[in-house]
Motif scaffolding. Structure first.
Motif, PDB file in Angstrom:
ATOM      1  N   LEU A  16      13.584  -0.235   3.750  1.00 47.63           N
ATOM      2  CA  LEU A  16      14.470   0.323   4.771  1.00 47.63           C
ATOM      3  C   LEU A  16      14.365   1.845   4.851  1.00 47.63           C
ATOM      4  O   LEU A  16      14.373   2.415   5.950  1.00 47.63           O
ATOM      5  CB  LEU A  16      15.919  -0.079   4.479  1.00 47.63           C
ATOM      6  CG  LEU A  16      16.247  -1.572   4.614  1.00 47.63           C
ATOM      7  CD1 LEU A  16      17.664  -1.857   4.153  1.00 47.63           C
ATOM      8  CD2 LEU A  16      16.054  -2.024   6.054  1.00 47.63           C
ATOM      9  N   VAL A  17      14.266   2.503   3.711  1.00 54.48           N
ATOM     10  CA  VAL A  17      14.273   3.965   3.697  1.00 54.48           C
ATOM     11  C   VAL A  17      12.871   4.540   3.916  1.00 54.48           C
ATOM     12  O   VAL A  17      12.691   5.474   4.704  1.00 54.48           O
ATOM     13  CB  VAL A  17      14.859   4.488   2.365  1.00 54.48           C
ATOM     14  CG1 VAL A  17      14.784   6.022   2.317  1.00 54.48           C
ATOM     15  CG2 VAL A  17      16.313   4.026   2.207  1.00 54.48           C
ATOM     16  N   PHE A  18      11.879   3.970   3.238  1.00 52.53           N
ATOM     17  CA  PHE A  18      10.532   4.536   3.297  1.00 52.53           C
ATOM     18  C   PHE A  18       9.531   3.638   4.021  1.00 52.53           C
ATOM     19  O   PHE A  18       8.339   3.913   4.005  1.00 52.53           O
ATOM     20  CB  PHE A  18      10.034   4.837   1.879  1.00 52.53           C
ATOM     21  CG  PHE A  18      10.902   5.811   1.137  1.00 52.53           C
ATOM     22  CD1 PHE A  18      10.986   7.126   1.540  1.00 52.53           C
ATOM     23  CD2 PHE A  18      11.665   5.396   0.053  1.00 52.53           C
ATOM     24  CE1 PHE A  18      11.796   8.029   0.873  1.00 52.53           C
ATOM     25  CE2 PHE A  18      12.476   6.283  -0.625  1.00 52.53           C
ATOM     26  CZ  PHE A  18      12.549   7.611  -0.218  1.00 52.53           C
ATOM     27  N   ARG A  19      10.014   2.558   4.623  1.00 53.66           N
ATOM     28  CA  ARG A  19       9.171   1.639   5.398  1.00 53.66           C
ATOM     29  C   ARG A  19       7.915   1.224   4.619  1.00 53.66           C
ATOM     30  O   ARG A  19       6.807   1.204   5.138  1.00 53.66           O
ATOM     31  CB  ARG A  19       8.777   2.294   6.726  1.00 53.66           C
ATOM     32  CG  ARG A  19       9.947   2.584   7.653  1.00 53.66           C
ATOM     33  CD  ARG A  19       9.531   3.484   8.802  1.00 53.66           C
ATOM     34  NE  ARG A  19       9.196   4.819   8.327  1.00 53.66           N
ATOM     35  CZ  ARG A  19       8.273   5.605   8.873  1.00 53.66           C
ATOM     36  NH1 ARG A  19       7.558   5.181   9.908  1.00 53.66           N
ATOM     37  NH2 ARG A  19       8.023   6.798   8.399  1.00 53.66           N
ATOM     38  N   MET A  20       8.111   0.931   3.352  1.00 53.96           N
ATOM     39  CA  MET A  20       6.984   0.634   2.475  1.00 53.96           C
ATOM     40  C   MET A  20       6.152  -0.539   2.984  1.00 53.96           C
ATOM     41  O   MET A  20       6.682  -1.570   3.382  1.00 53.96           O
ATOM     42  CB  MET A  20       7.486   0.316   1.056  1.00 53.96           C
ATOM     43  CG  MET A  20       6.366   0.110   0.050  1.00 53.96           C
ATOM     44  SD  MET A  20       6.964  -0.226  -1.621  1.00 53.96           S
ATOM     45  CE  MET A  20       7.502  -1.940  -1.433  1.00 53.96           C
ATOM     46  N   LYS A  21       4.836  -0.361   2.962  1.00 50.16           N
ATOM     47  CA  LYS A  21       3.906  -1.401   3.370  1.00 50.16           C
ATOM     48  C   LYS A  21       2.901  -1.636   2.253  1.00 50.16           C
ATOM     49  O   LYS A  21       2.321  -0.689   1.726  1.00 50.16           O
ATOM     50  CB  LYS A  21       3.169  -1.007   4.652  1.00 50.16           C
ATOM     51  CG  LYS A  21       2.196  -2.077   5.149  1.00 50.16           C
ATOM     52  CD  LYS A  21       1.544  -1.677   6.467  1.00 50.16           C
ATOM     53  CE  LYS A  21       0.592  -2.763   6.963  1.00 50.16           C
ATOM     54  NZ  LYS A  21      -0.039  -2.402   8.258  1.00 50.16           N
ATOM     55  N   VAL A  22       2.696  -2.906   1.892  1.00 51.75           N
ATOM     56  CA  VAL A  22       1.757  -3.264   0.834  1.00 51.75           C
ATOM     57  C   VAL A  22       0.491  -3.836   1.467  1.00 51.75           C
ATOM     58  O   VAL A  22       0.547  -4.780   2.255  1.00 51.75           O
ATOM     59  CB  VAL A  22       2.381  -4.285  -0.144  1.00 51.75           C
ATOM     60  CG1 VAL A  22       1.394  -4.624  -1.256  1.00 51.75           C
ATOM     61  CG2 VAL A  22       3.685  -3.745  -0.730  1.00 51.75           C
ATOM     62  N   HIS A  23      -0.646  -3.256   1.118  1.00 52.79           N
ATOM     63  CA  HIS A  23      -1.937  -3.693   1.636  1.00 52.79           C
ATOM     64  C   HIS A  23      -2.673  -4.515   0.580  1.00 52.79           C
ATOM     65  O   HIS A  23      -2.682  -4.153  -0.589  1.00 52.79           O
ATOM     66  CB  HIS A  23      -2.801  -2.484   2.011  1.00 52.79           C
ATOM     67  CG  HIS A  23      -2.177  -1.563   3.012  1.00 52.79           C
ATOM     68  ND1 HIS A  23      -2.564  -1.542   4.344  1.00 52.79           N
ATOM     69  CD2 HIS A  23      -1.194  -0.632   2.891  1.00 52.79           C
ATOM     70  CE1 HIS A  23      -1.856  -0.622   4.995  1.00 52.79           C
ATOM     71  NE2 HIS A  23      -1.017  -0.061   4.131  1.00 52.79           N
ATOM     72  N   PHE A  24      -3.286  -5.602   1.007  1.00 54.34           N
ATOM     73  CA  PHE A  24      -4.113  -6.456   0.143  1.00 54.34           C
ATOM     74  C   PHE A  24      -3.316  -7.094  -0.997  1.00 54.34           C
ATOM     75  O   PHE A  24      -3.812  -7.216  -2.113  1.00 54.34           O
ATOM     76  CB  PHE A  24      -5.303  -5.657  -0.428  1.00 54.34           C
ATOM     77  CG  PHE A  24      -6.045  -4.831   0.570  1.00 54.34           C
ATOM     78  CD1 PHE A  24      -6.526  -5.402   1.748  1.00 54.34           C
ATOM     79  CD2 PHE A  24      -6.259  -3.474   0.361  1.00 54.34           C
ATOM     80  CE1 PHE A  24      -7.219  -4.638   2.688  1.00 54.34           C
ATOM     81  CE2 PHE A  24      -6.950  -2.700   1.288  1.00 54.34           C
ATOM     82  CZ  PHE A  24      -7.420  -3.292   2.458  1.00 54.34           C
ATOM     83  N   HIS A  25      -2.096  -7.531  -0.703  1.00 55.22           N
ATOM     84  CA  HIS A  25      -1.242  -8.080  -1.761  1.00 55.22           C
ATOM     85  C   HIS A  25      -1.807  -9.367  -2.357  1.00 55.22           C
ATOM     86  O   HIS A  25      -1.493  -9.711  -3.504  1.00 55.22           O
ATOM     87  CB  HIS A  25       0.160  -8.338  -1.218  1.00 55.22           C
ATOM     88  CG  HIS A  25       0.220  -9.404  -0.156  1.00 55.22           C
ATOM     89  ND1 HIS A  25      -0.092  -9.133   1.162  1.00 55.22           N
ATOM     90  CD2 HIS A  25       0.516 -10.720  -0.220  1.00 55.22           C
ATOM     91  CE1 HIS A  25       0.035 -10.243   1.871  1.00 55.22           C
ATOM     92  NE2 HIS A  25       0.395 -11.220   1.062  1.00 55.22           N
ATOM     93  N   LYS A  26      -2.676 -10.051  -1.616  1.00 51.77           N
ATOM     94  CA  LYS A  26      -3.234 -11.314  -2.120  1.00 51.77           C
ATOM     95  C   LYS A  26      -4.282 -11.096  -3.206  1.00 51.77           C
ATOM     96  O   LYS A  26      -4.751 -12.055  -3.818  1.00 51.77           O
ATOM     97  CB  LYS A  26      -3.829 -12.118  -0.969  1.00 51.77           C
ATOM     98  CG  LYS A  26      -2.785 -12.646   0.008  1.00 51.77           C
ATOM     99  CD  LYS A  26      -3.421 -13.523   1.083  1.00 51.77           C
ATOM    100  CE  LYS A  26      -2.366 -14.063   2.037  1.00 51.77           C
ATOM    101  NZ  LYS A  26      -2.963 -14.924   3.103  1.00 51.77           N
TER     102      LYS A  26
END
Length: 222
Positions: A16-26
């Motif tokens: 919510l605060v930093f709009r964190m996005k995780v790439h290649f989580h698989k």
């Protein structure tokens, strides 16, 4: 505080605060022991590591973090345990080895200290020594954006997960120190390669490479 509650609080806050996005989580193996090695630029990095992966991560965090109210409760809930910065903390090493031997996930910040530029700097040999002894894969992780956030600056955070890497069974060197040094170089190379990939995807190429030489131009994506 239980792990699931602590992770939900961290995930909600970061999303919510930093709009964190995780790439290649698989890329995270869903079973078996794994040693996660991440760059380190901000006090909230342990929260980012814990909230980014689908499996519970037990990670070493410098003992000073456990003196901060509320953060102490959260990181303990996530499975962190203290390590003395700048010292060979045998107890923390053995605790990590036990978790890996039981098929768990350990997270480390092998640089040993924070670097405000967000780059990958020289790393210590502890991660290599632990991975060699446990015989587990190393999973590089790069956090982008955490170095540039503050109370008044809520920049988006990107987390990049690399490919699992098994260190060679036979490493060059006549001593453990030499073999650990070689393995440390392999881990750092993997982290640097992921960092460069992250810059291309996020669109933040820099004019200097990690070793001070000019970088090749990177494509900026919107």
């Amino acid at each position: 505080m239980g792990y699931q509650l602590a992770k939900f609080i961290c995930w909600a806050f970061l999303r919510l605060v930093f709009r964190m996005k995780v790439h290649f989580h698989k890329r995270l193996p869903q079973a078996g022991s794994v040693l996660v090695t991440a760059n380190h630029s901000n006090l909230i990095d342990p929260l980012i590591v814990g909230a980014s992966l689908s499996r519970q991560v037990h990670f070493m965090a410098k003992q000073e973090l456990f003196r901060i109210p509320f953060l102490n409760v959260i990181i303990r809930g996530l499975g962190a345990f203290p390590v003395r910065r700048g010292a060979a903390d045998r107890a923390a090493f053995e605790s990590s080895f036990k978790i890996l031997s039981d098929g768990g996930v350990i997270g480390m910040f092998p640089e040993g200290t924070r670097h405000r530029d967000g780059r990958v700097h020289e790393i210590r040999s502890g991660a290599a020594a632990l991975a060699i002894r446990a015989g587990c894969p190393v999973l590089p992780m790069i956090i982008v954006g955490a170095n540039d956030i503050s109370i008044l600056k809520w920049r988006k955070i990107h987390v990049f997960i690399g490919q699992p890497m098994l260190l060679p069974e036979s490493l060059p060197g006549e001593s453990d120190k030499e073999r650990h040094k070689f393995a440390t170089r392999l881990i750092k190379d993997a982290m640097e390669s992921l960092w460069e990939e992250a810059q291309q995807i996020v669109g933040q190429p820099s004019s200097k490479s990690l070793n001070g030489r000019p970088e090749r131009s990177s494509t900026i994506r919107g």
